[in-house]
Design an enzyme around this catalytic site. Structure first.
Site, PDB file in Angstrom:
ATOM      1  N   ILE A   1     -24.051  51.995   0.067  1.00  0.00           N
ATOM      2  CA  ILE A   1     -24.977  52.847  -0.683  1.00  0.00           C
ATOM      3  C   ILE A   1     -24.176  53.907  -1.446  1.00  0.00           C
ATOM      4  O   ILE A   1     -23.343  54.615  -0.868  1.00  0.00           O
ATOM      5  CB  ILE A   1     -25.992  53.538   0.265  1.00  0.00           C
ATOM      6  CG1 ILE A   1     -26.733  52.492   1.112  1.00  0.00           C
ATOM      7  CG2 ILE A   1     -26.965  54.387  -0.543  1.00  0.00           C
ATOM      8  CD1 ILE A   1     -27.540  51.481   0.346  1.00  0.00           C
TER       9      ILE A   1
ATOM     10  N   ASP B   1     -31.864  65.387  13.981  1.00  0.00           N
ATOM     11  CA  ASP B   1     -30.456  64.982  13.919  1.00  0.00           C
ATOM     12  C   ASP B   1     -29.704  65.649  15.071  1.00  0.00           C
ATOM     13  O   ASP B   1     -30.111  66.713  15.560  1.00  0.00           O
ATOM     14  CB  ASP B   1     -29.831  65.406  12.578  1.00  0.00           C
ATOM     15  CG  ASP B   1     -28.593  64.588  12.210  1.00  0.00           C
ATOM     16  OD1 ASP B   1     -28.676  63.801  11.245  1.00  0.00           O
ATOM     17  OD2 ASP B   1     -27.551  64.730  12.894  1.00  0.00           O
TER      18      ASP B   1
ATOM     19  N   GLY C   1     -31.381  61.095  12.540  1.00  0.00           N
ATOM     20  CA  GLY C   1     -30.162  60.966  11.718  1.00  0.00           C
ATOM     21  C   GLY C   1     -30.459  61.378  10.286  1.00  0.00           C
ATOM     22  O   GLY C   1     -29.847  60.877   9.336  1.00  0.00           O
TER      23      GLY C   1
ATOM     24  N   TYR D   1     -19.219  48.166  14.841  1.00  0.00           N
ATOM     25  CA  TYR D   1     -20.394  48.528  14.032  1.00  0.00           C
ATOM     26  C   TYR D   1     -21.240  47.283  13.741  1.00  0.00           C
ATOM     27  O   TYR D   1     -22.465  47.281  13.911  1.00  0.00           O
ATOM     28  CB  TYR D   1     -19.901  49.171  12.735  1.00  0.00           C
ATOM     29  CG  TYR D   1     -20.952  49.533  11.717  1.00  0.00           C
ATOM     30  CD1 TYR D   1     -21.941  50.470  11.987  1.00  0.00           C
ATOM     31  CD2 TYR D   1     -20.935  48.937  10.446  1.00  0.00           C
ATOM     32  CE1 TYR D   1     -22.886  50.810  11.017  1.00  0.00           C
ATOM     33  CE2 TYR D   1     -21.867  49.282   9.483  1.00  0.00           C
ATOM     34  CZ  TYR D   1     -22.835  50.216   9.767  1.00  0.00           C
ATOM     35  OH  TYR D   1     -23.769  50.552   8.818  1.00  0.00           O
TER      36      TYR D   1
ATOM     37  N   GLY E   1     -27.759  62.763   7.422  1.00  0.00           N
ATOM     38  CA  GLY E   1     -26.663  61.928   6.927  1.00  0.00           C
ATOM     39  C   GLY E   1     -26.853  61.532   5.470  1.00  0.00           C
ATOM     40  O   GLY E   1     -27.728  62.058   4.770  1.00  0.00           O
ATOM     41  N   GLN E   2     -26.027  60.583   5.017  1.00  0.00           N
ATOM     42  CA  GLN E   2     -26.044  60.200   3.593  1.00  0.00           C
ATOM     43  C   GLN E   2     -27.425  59.711   3.157  1.00  0.00           C
ATOM     44  O   GLN E   2     -27.954  60.155   2.134  1.00  0.00           O
ATOM     45  CB  GLN E   2     -25.000  59.102   3.322  1.00  0.00           C
ATOM     46  CG  GLN E   2     -24.856  58.784   1.838  1.00  0.00           C
ATOM     47  CD  GLN E   2     -24.090  57.488   1.548  1.00  0.00           C
ATOM     48  OE1 GLN E   2     -23.696  56.759   2.458  1.00  0.00           O
ATOM     49  NE2 GLN E   2     -23.881  57.207   0.280  1.00  0.00           N
TER      50      GLN E   2
ATOM     51  N   ASP F   1     -30.742  64.275  20.228  1.00  0.00           N
ATOM     52  CA  ASP F   1     -29.715  63.279  20.523  1.00  0.00           C
ATOM     53  C   ASP F   1     -30.426  61.958  20.797  1.00  0.00           C
ATOM     54  O   ASP F   1     -31.196  61.859  21.754  1.00  0.00           O
ATOM     55  CB  ASP F   1     -28.899  63.737  21.747  1.00  0.00           C
ATOM     56  CG  ASP F   1     -27.751  62.786  22.048  1.00  0.00           C
ATOM     57  OD1 ASP F   1     -27.736  61.653  21.511  1.00  0.00           O
ATOM     58  OD2 ASP F   1     -26.864  63.182  22.829  1.00  0.00           O
ATOM     59  N   ILE F   2     -30.147  60.957  19.983  1.00  0.00           N
ATOM     60  CA  ILE F   2     -30.867  59.680  20.102  1.00  0.00           C
ATOM     61  C   ILE F   2     -30.597  58.989  21.435  1.00  0.00           C
ATOM     62  O   ILE F   2     -31.352  58.107  21.843  1.00  0.00           O
ATOM     63  CB  ILE F   2     -30.501  58.744  18.912  1.00  0.00           C
ATOM     64  CG1 ILE F   2     -31.529  57.627  18.780  1.00  0.00           C
ATOM     65  CG2 ILE F   2     -29.094  58.205  19.052  1.00  0.00           C
ATOM     66  CD1 ILE F   2     -31.410  56.802  17.532  1.00  0.00           C
TER      67      ILE F   2
HETATM   68  P1  NAD Z   1     -24.449  58.780   8.174  1.00  0.00           P
HETATM   69  O1  NAD Z   1     -23.262  58.589   9.038  1.00  0.00           O
HETATM   70  O2  NAD Z   1     -24.273  59.433   6.852  1.00  0.00           O
HETATM   71  O3  NAD Z   1     -25.561  59.609   8.962  1.00  0.00           O
HETATM   72  C1  NAD Z   1     -25.864  59.354  10.313  1.00  0.00           C
HETATM   73  C2  NAD Z   1     -26.534  60.583  10.879  1.00  0.00           C
HETATM   74  O4  NAD Z   1     -26.771  60.327  12.261  1.00  0.00           O
HETATM   75  C3  NAD Z   1     -25.675  61.856  10.807  1.00  0.00           C
HETATM   76  O5  NAD Z   1     -26.400  62.906  10.219  1.00  0.00           O
HETATM   77  C4  NAD Z   1     -25.347  62.158  12.264  1.00  0.00           C
HETATM   78  O6  NAD Z   1     -25.289  63.555  12.556  1.00  0.00           O
HETATM   79  C5  NAD Z   1     -26.520  61.508  12.964  1.00  0.00           C
HETATM   80  N1  NAD Z   1     -26.224  61.201  14.368  1.00  0.00           N
HETATM   81  C6  NAD Z   1     -25.030  60.789  14.883  1.00  0.00           C
HETATM   82  N2  NAD Z   1     -25.129  60.685  16.223  1.00  0.00           N
HETATM   83  C7  NAD Z   1     -26.405  61.022  16.541  1.00  0.00           C
HETATM   84  C8  NAD Z   1     -27.092  61.117  17.767  1.00  0.00           C
HETATM   85  N3  NAD Z   1     -26.494  60.874  18.938  1.00  0.00           N
HETATM   86  N4  NAD Z   1     -28.394  61.497  17.744  1.00  0.00           N
HETATM   87  C9  NAD Z   1     -29.001  61.796  16.564  1.00  0.00           C
HETATM   88  N5  NAD Z   1     -28.391  61.747  15.377  1.00  0.00           N
HETATM   89  C10 NAD Z   1     -27.097  61.356  15.367  1.00  0.00           C
HETATM   90  O7  NAD Z   1     -25.142  57.352   8.011  1.00  0.00           O
HETATM   91  P2  NAD Z   1     -25.967  56.809   6.769  1.00  0.00           P
HETATM   92  O8  NAD Z   1     -24.998  56.293   5.779  1.00  0.00           O
HETATM   93  O9  NAD Z   1     -26.969  57.801   6.360  1.00  0.00           O
HETATM   94  O10 NAD Z   1     -26.649  55.526   7.425  1.00  0.00           O
HETATM   95  C11 NAD Z   1     -27.962  55.540   7.915  1.00  0.00           C
HETATM   96  C12 NAD Z   1     -28.278  54.149   8.436  1.00  0.00           C
HETATM   97  O11 NAD Z   1     -28.133  53.197   7.375  1.00  0.00           O
HETATM   98  C13 NAD Z   1     -27.344  53.680   9.549  1.00  0.00           C
HETATM   99  O12 NAD Z   1     -28.055  52.834  10.427  1.00  0.00           O
HETATM  100  C14 NAD Z   1     -26.315  52.846   8.808  1.00  0.00           C
HETATM  101  O13 NAD Z   1     -25.739  51.890   9.646  1.00  0.00           O
HETATM  102  C15 NAD Z   1     -27.189  52.205   7.757  1.00  0.00           C
HETATM  103  N6  NAD Z   1     -26.426  51.766   6.603  1.00  0.00           N
HETATM  104  C16 NAD Z   1     -25.830  52.669   5.778  1.00  0.00           C
HETATM  105  C17 NAD Z   1     -25.115  52.208   4.685  1.00  0.00           C
HETATM  106  C18 NAD Z   1     -24.433  53.162   3.734  1.00  0.00           C
HETATM  107  O14 NAD Z   1     -23.687  52.705   2.845  1.00  0.00           O
HETATM  108  N7  NAD Z   1     -24.669  54.472   3.847  1.00  0.00           N
HETATM  109  C19 NAD Z   1     -25.009  50.833   4.442  1.00  0.00           C
HETATM  110  C20 NAD Z   1     -25.590  49.947   5.330  1.00  0.00           C
HETATM  111  C21 NAD Z   1     -26.337  50.422   6.395  1.00  0.00           C
HETATM  112  C1  AKB Z   2     -19.984  50.980   6.008  1.00  0.00           C
HETATM  113  O1  AKB Z   2     -19.166  50.755   5.102  1.00  0.00           O
HETATM  114  O2  AKB Z   2     -19.716  50.999   7.211  1.00  0.00           O
HETATM  115  C2  AKB Z   2     -21.431  51.182   5.603  1.00  0.00           C
HETATM  116  C3  AKB Z   2     -22.153  49.885   5.600  1.00  0.00           C
HETATM  117  C4  AKB Z   2     -21.978  48.959   4.466  1.00  0.00           C
HETATM  118  O3  AKB Z   2     -22.836  49.567   6.534  1.00  0.00           O
HETATM  119  N1  AKB Z   2     -21.461  51.834   4.324  1.00  0.00           N
END
Ligand code: NAD
Ligand code: AKB
Length: 319
Positions: A171, A34, A8, A141, A11-12, A52-53
């Site tokens: 984040i 990814d 992944g 989620y 992603g962000q 693919d995870i």
């Molecule tokens: P994101 O949605 O920006 O990125 C997720 C990535 O996973 C994407 O690039 C997507 O292409 C990839 N993905 C989706 N399905 C997939 C699959 N089947 N196989 C492989 N890759 C796949 O998420 P993020 O914001 O970068 O979050 C990363 C982690 O941090 C997640 O576990 C999320 O729950 C956690 N998190 C994020 C935040 C936030 O604010 N960004 C807050 C709390 C927790």
């Molecule tokens: C969401 O809003 O779903 C994420 C998180 C806080 O896990 N940014």
């Protein structure tokens, strides 16, 4: 951590965590995987794999190919999109994670999978939410995050897999836009402030949530994974926070730099409903005591940096 597989990674969080891991552990030792790798991404400077995870064998093959010792599992479907696609959220968040844990058990890898403030629900104390408390989330989620926390502790206790995790708050970042969560507004507000001087918030005034600037989120992951295991009484998952803020507070801070900025509201019921069940502020004392967690950014310093970086992007015409 020596050889790291980031799942992944586009992603962000991954698009900034992966380069930082490469800076610290060398480019060739950090594999960016990814479902949808982007060919024109800066991550192409090192190894990139389409993965693919939900395909356990494919994860095992990559772990073998690159002699991986640490899996950073960032694949997820975030809260707002997860309410539209709950089965997909479960499949990636739970079955995908179980694949990582099984491969880790068989190959001796450590695993980092972030949890979230979404692991809490309406029965949880909302203010100064304790590390160990009621976790009955209302979103799919959130259900995947609680399941992931429990599975990670199970694999640690039963098989000795070195699983570690933090409960990230929302984040805020300026490289890759967020992927469909409830806290996305706190990124979008800066982009719209720069582009049009106006933002329409989907969450109402007084909706307090924990937030964090990306550099602190990256440090948290690396510092926890490098922490002395003997000092960890908790593992899955640590509360961490940098600030508890609402849209009005961000707007007031933006106005110090852009006095004409206007914040208006058009509440999105799904997002507002989710936010209402999440903590206003978390107690992250256990993370501070057990592995030295301490954020470096606050609302003031983050806002100045966000407006500078997003402003530069706007001036270059890339947003
Ligand atoms: P994101 O949605 O920006 O990125 C997720 C990535 O996973 C994407 O690039 C997507 O292409 C990839 N993905 C989706 N399905 C997939 C699959 N089947 N196989 C492989 N890759 C796949 O998420 P993020 O914001 O970068 O979050 C990363 C982690 O941090 C997640 O576990 C999320 O729950 C956690 N998190 C994020 C935040 C936030 O604010 N960004 C807050 C709390 C927790
Ligand atoms: C969401 O809003 O779903 C994420 C998180 C806080 O896990 N940014």
């Amino acid at each position: 951590m020596k050889n790291i597989l980031v799942i992944g990674s586009f992603g962000q969080i991954g698009s900034e965590l992966t380069p930082e891991l490469r800076k610290r552990y060398s480019i060739s030792n950090v594999v960016a995987a990814d479902l949808c790798p982007k060919p024109d991404s800066p991550l192409s400077e090192g190894p990139v794999e389409k993965l693919d995870i939900t395909d356990a064998q494919a994860i095992a093959d990559l772990v073998k190919k690159y002699s991986i010792d640490t899996i950073v599992n960032l694949a997820a479907i975030l809260s707002a999109v997860g309410e539209k696609k709950p089965m997909l959220a479960w499949n990636i968040g739970v079955n995908g994670m179980l694949n990582c844990l099984e491969v880790a058990r068989e190959s001796g890898c450590a695993v980092f999978t972030p949890s979230s403030i979404a692991a809490f629900g309406p029965d949880t104390p909302a203010d100064n939410t304790p590390q160990d408390t009621i976790q009955r989330p209302c979103t799919m989620y959130g259900v995947t995050k609680v399941t992931g926390e429990l599975m990670s502790d199970y694999y640690f206790k039963k098989y000795g897999v070195d699983t570690r995790s933090v409960r990230y708050p929302g984040i805020i970042s300026n490289v890759t836009m967020p992927g469909g969560g409830t806290t996305d507004y706190a990124v979008e507000i800066y982009y719209d402030a720069v582009k049009s001087g106006r933002y329409v918030s989907p969450l109402g005034a007084g909706t307090f949530l924990d937030m964090m600037y990306m550099p602190d989120a990256i440090d948290a992951c690396i510092n926890l994974m490098e922490a002395d295991p003997l000092k960890l009484r908790h593992r899955n998952s640590f509360n961490i926070s940098a600030m508890s803020i609402d849209p009005e507070m961000i707007a007031a801070e933006i106005k110090k730099h852009l006095p004409g900025f206007e914040l208006v509201y058009d509440i999105e019921p799904i997002k507002q409903g989710i936010a209402n069940t999440w903590p206003n502020s978390m107690d992250d004392q256990c993370a501070r005591e057990e592995w030295g967690w301490k954020p470096n950014w606050n609302l003031q310093t983050m806002t100045a940096d966000m407006l500078k970086v997003v402003g530069e992007k706007f001036a270059k015409g890339v947003i």
